[in-house]
Design a protein around this motif. Structure first.
Motif, PDB file in Angstrom:
ATOM      1  N   ARG A   1      -0.749  -7.101 -11.924  1.00 41.51           N
ATOM      2  CA  ARG A   1      -0.137  -8.213 -11.183  1.00 41.51           C
ATOM      3  C   ARG A   1      -0.775  -8.352  -9.807  1.00 41.51           C
ATOM      4  O   ARG A   1      -1.029  -9.467  -9.333  1.00 41.51           O
TER       5      ARG A   1
ATOM      6  N   LEU B   1       5.371  -9.448 -16.406  1.00 43.12           N
ATOM      7  CA  LEU B   1       4.635  -9.625 -15.145  1.00 43.12           C
ATOM      8  C   LEU B   1       5.365 -10.542 -14.176  1.00 43.12           C
ATOM      9  O   LEU B   1       5.357 -10.309 -12.968  1.00 43.12           O
TER      10      LEU B   1
ATOM     11  N   THR C   1       5.638 -10.075  -5.917  1.00 43.99           N
ATOM     12  CA  THR C   1       4.291  -9.917  -5.365  1.00 43.99           C
ATOM     13  C   THR C   1       4.346  -9.711  -3.875  1.00 43.99           C
ATOM     14  O   THR C   1       5.294  -9.972  -3.211  1.00 43.99           O
TER      15      THR C   1
END
Length: 154
Positions: free
Chosen positions: A9, A149, A154
């Motif tokens: 990722r 994912l 993030t």
């Protein structure tokens, strides 16, 4: 090449289209997803010949579809141990490294069985199933991977 979702990722912070591969001894099923990692769709099945020929087709798809990463199904045994097929899939993935794209190995236990069950339930003929099973399995693998994912911050 990694089996770690977070590492893969982080290699793709902006998402991007992914190519899913279901690597078999006779065929390679291919699937694609959108750049936002919402939905995977079956693409095609490659009849395996020499790896160089398989790679040519994969390169073409990567270029035409603007692929930013590759998901390769990892066929583990039910107990999570590795088999000859696991090693073959890892070798295939290893041979894709010169493409320069991040590669993620995703546990694909039950993918073919799940797709077969769905196709039978949809009353798809045996002949038609044999033509689409590998690309449908690739889509199943890719969908599982993008769902996993997408859940990572993030």
């Amino acid at each position: 090449m990694t089996e770690d979702r977070k590492i893969f990722r982080s290699a793709l912070p902006d998402g991007g289209r992914l190519l899913g591969l279901d690597v078999g001894t006779k065929t390679v099923g291919m699937a694609l997803c959108d750049a936002q990692w919402m939905i995977a769709t079956a693409a095609e099945t490659i009849e395996r010949r020499k790896f160089s020929k398989d790679l040519e087709r994969i390169k073409t798809v990567i270029t035409e579809q603007f692929i930013s990463g590759i998901i390769v199904g990892l066929p583990l045994n039910l107990d999570g141990s590795q088999s000859k097929q696991t090693q073959a899939a890892k070798s295939f993935a290893q041979n894709l490294r010169p493409l320069g794209l991040p590669i993620f190995l995703w546990d694909e236990r039950w993918s073919t069985q799940a797709v077969t069950r769905d196709l039978i339930a949809a009353d798809v003929s045996r002949k038609r199933r044999s033509k689409v099973i590998d690309q449908m399995a690739a889509a199943y693998i890719l969908q599982g991977a993008i769902d996993g994912l997408a859940a990572i911050e993030t």
